[in-house]
Scaffold this motif. Structure first.
Motif, mmCIF file in Angstrom:
data_model
loop_
_atom_site.group_PDB
_atom_site.id
_atom_site.type_symbol
_atom_site.label_atom_id
_atom_site.label_comp_id
_atom_site.label_asym_id
_atom_site.label_seq_id
_atom_site.Cartn_x
_atom_site.Cartn_y
_atom_site.Cartn_z
ATOM 1 N N ASN A 144 0.827 -1.208 0.000
ATOM 2 C CA ASN A 144 0.000 0.000 0.000
ATOM 3 C C ASN A 144 0.860 1.257 0.000
ATOM 4 O OD1 ASN A 144 -2.417 -1.420 -0.003
ATOM 5 N ND2 ASN A 144 -2.475 -1.593 2.233
ATOM 6 N N ALA A 145 2.112 1.138 0.477
ATOM 7 C CA ALA A 145 2.997 2.302 0.511
ATOM 8 C C ALA A 145 3.587 2.620 -0.860
ATOM 9 C CB ALA A 145 4.121 2.054 1.518
ATOM 10 N N GLY A 177 2.029 3.475 -3.399
ATOM 11 C CA GLY A 177 1.304 4.586 -3.979
ATOM 12 C C GLY A 177 0.645 4.285 -5.296
ATOM 13 N N ILE A 178 0.446 2.987 -5.579
ATOM 14 C CA ILE A 178 -0.195 2.615 -6.854
ATOM 15 C C ILE A 178 -1.558 1.977 -6.613
ATOM 16 C CG2 ILE A 178 1.953 2.336 -8.125
ATOM 17 C CD1 ILE A 178 1.843 -0.630 -7.577
ATOM 18 N N GLU A 191 -4.674 0.516 -3.277
ATOM 19 C CA GLU A 191 -4.892 -0.193 -2.026
ATOM 20 C C GLU A 191 -5.050 -1.683 -2.335
ATOM 21 O OE1 GLU A 191 -4.894 0.978 1.070
ATOM 22 O OE2 GLU A 191 -4.349 2.971 0.317
#
Length: 498
Positions: A83-84, A86-87, A89
């Motif tokens: 999730n980190a 940035g593409i 959830e």
């Protein structure tokens, strides 16, 4: 991140004559090879091209897992890290496409991929050249001699992207070849060169320079070369109206061709020779003046052999031994040298053409040959007759009378003192006893092949025992007859008294 490979892809398509699909497949293989060398597997490597087919993107597919169950950093990614990115959830179990820059691959990985791609391109190139050349196998083709090697072989340009080989064994001894000269060749064989069949392999088993690839072998010395030339000149062969049944050649000297047809309105020899010899002359010119005899095939071996010996005129042909296919062709003294040919080439080619063991003799030589044969036969018969007689005696002696069909009271034909040859002749006609002999009349015995002398010899060999009162027993039906009876009233046997 995507890479623009427009220039590289277009160059491979034009220079290597590869299709776009083949080039893109090659690039994918190269990228996956580099990826596998870096990450240990290529199963989670994804390579995509944009709709133009020129821009490429590379992704690493990783499965989203719980932090406590994260075991592989190359194939899995913790949920929080996913999730980190940035593409988006993500949830546990989903696949994440992580973009990669192929330029960041290790130099060793890139070099390995390049080597693999080069080999793929080379294999494709060889396969394409092989396929193009294989379609020419067994066909005539023009080529230009480009080089000569130390062993006498020539390299020939056929416009097939590689140089063909014209070996010494495939060259006509009648012809002289020069660099940059153009000739017609038959593509004899096309094969992929490897350590098993590459002729340039050295004594230690190592392949010479350039050994990998395709080998094309050319010939102008084989009989198939002449056959292909004739087929190209005679449309009746292409249509199936005329057929080449057999061909024999001694390159540089002479060729014999047997032709046939199933159509009564076509002369197969005339069709091949052409008007005023125009067709066959074209073929002979291509073979630098080599003589070519065109003959008519025949199912009659004697006629076929006589035809095959042209230009000699054959008086007659005699079969000596059908089993060994031994035949003698008899020619006039003036034709003997022509029939045999210089160095024996004419009769040698006739043998190969007809598949017969042919001897050429003059009438006097054949007469001497016959006389010699008769002497041998007489000597053989001298010994074979004695052997056959002994065998016959032994065979008859070993077979019991009942097996021969002789009644217990009958007298075997071999027991009355006849000549052994006459006994054998009687037995060959199924006459085993004197009683069976008397069952035939003189006319019937003559029809079986017996002469009057032989019939009389058998009759006179029968002893008729007279009783004291002059009566006697008929040797055929055993009826007691009165003295002086000349014909048995019971069986009709005639008697003569001395």
């Amino acid at each position: 991140m995507s890479l623009d490979l427009t220039q590289e892809i277009n160059e491979m398509i034009s220079e290597r004559n590869m299709s776009e699909e083949q080039v893109l497949s090659l690039i994918v293989d190269m990228i996956k090879s580099a990826y596998k060398r870096k990450f240990g597997t290529d199963e989670n490597c994804l390579v995509e091209f944009d709709p133009t087919g020129r821009k490429m993107s590379v992704y690493q597919l990783r499965t989203v897992v719980d932090e406590d169950n994260w075991y592989s950093e190359n194939t899995e990614i913790p949920l929080e890290d996913a999730n980190a990115l940035g593409i988006g959830e993500f949830e546990i179990g989903e696949k994440v496409r992580i973009p990669l820059d192929p330029k960041t691959f290790e130099s060793a990985s890139v070099q390995s991929a390049k080597q693999r791609s080069q080999q793929i391109v080379k294999d494709y190139y060889n396969d394409k050249v092989y396929a193009d050349a294989k379609r020419k196998e067994g066909k005539l083709i023009y080529g230009e001699i480009k080089s000569k090697r130390n062993n006498g072989d020539y390299g020939v340009n056929l416009n097939l992207e590689i140089e063909a080989l014209f070996p010494v064994r495939a060259q006509s001894p009648r012809e002289t070849y020069s660099i940059q000269s153009k000739y017609k060749f038959l593509v004899e064989k096309v094969e992929k060169a490897d350590s098993q069949n590459d002729p340039r392999q050295n004594e230690k088993g190592r392949k010479g320079k350039g050994a990998r690839g395709v080998r094309i072998y050319l010939t102008r010395a084989s009989k198939d070369f002449v056959k292909a030339l004739i087929e190209s000149e005679v449309p009746e062969i292409s249509s199936g109206d005329v057929e080449i049944r057999s061909i024999a050649r001694q390159a540089g000297s002479r060729t014999k061709v047997a032709v046939d047809t199933r159509r009564s309105d076509i002369d197969p020899v005339g069709a091949v020779v052409g008007a005023k010899g125009s067709r066959i002359q074209t073929v002979m010119n291509e073979c630098d003046g080599e003589k070519i005899d065109v003959i008519r095939y025949s199912d009659d071996p004697l006629a076929y052999v006589a035809n095959a010996l042209i230009p000699a005129q054959v008086q007659r042909v005699v079969t000596i031994d059908p089993a060994s296919r031994h035949i003698v062709a008899i020619v006039d003294d003036s034709q003997l040298g022509i029939a045999i040919g210089q160095g024996g080439v004419n009769v040698k080619l006739a043998k190969a053409l007809c598949d017969y063991n042919i001897e050429v003799k003059t009438p006097q030589q054949f007469a001497e040959m016959e006389e010699t044969q008769r002497i041998y036969e007489n000597v053989e018969n001298l010994f074979s007759d004695e052997a056959e007689t002994e065998d016959a005696e032994q065979e008859v002696g070993e077979i019991s009378n009942d097996k021969l069909g002789i009644a217990p009271d009958d007298t075997p034909i071999s027991d009355i003192g006849l000549d052994k040859k006459l006994v054998k002749k009687l037995q060959e006609r199924d006459i085993w006893s004197i009683e069976e002999f008397f069952d035939y009349s003189d006319d019937e015995l003559k029809e079986l092949g017996f002469t009057e002398e032989e019939i009389e010899e058998v009759r006179s060999s029968v002893d008729i025992e007279e009783e004291e009162d002059g009566s006697f027993e008929c040797p055929n039906c055993h009826t007691i007859l009165q003295a002086g009876t000349l014909v048995c009233p019971n069986c009709g046997v005639e008697f003569e008294f001395e």
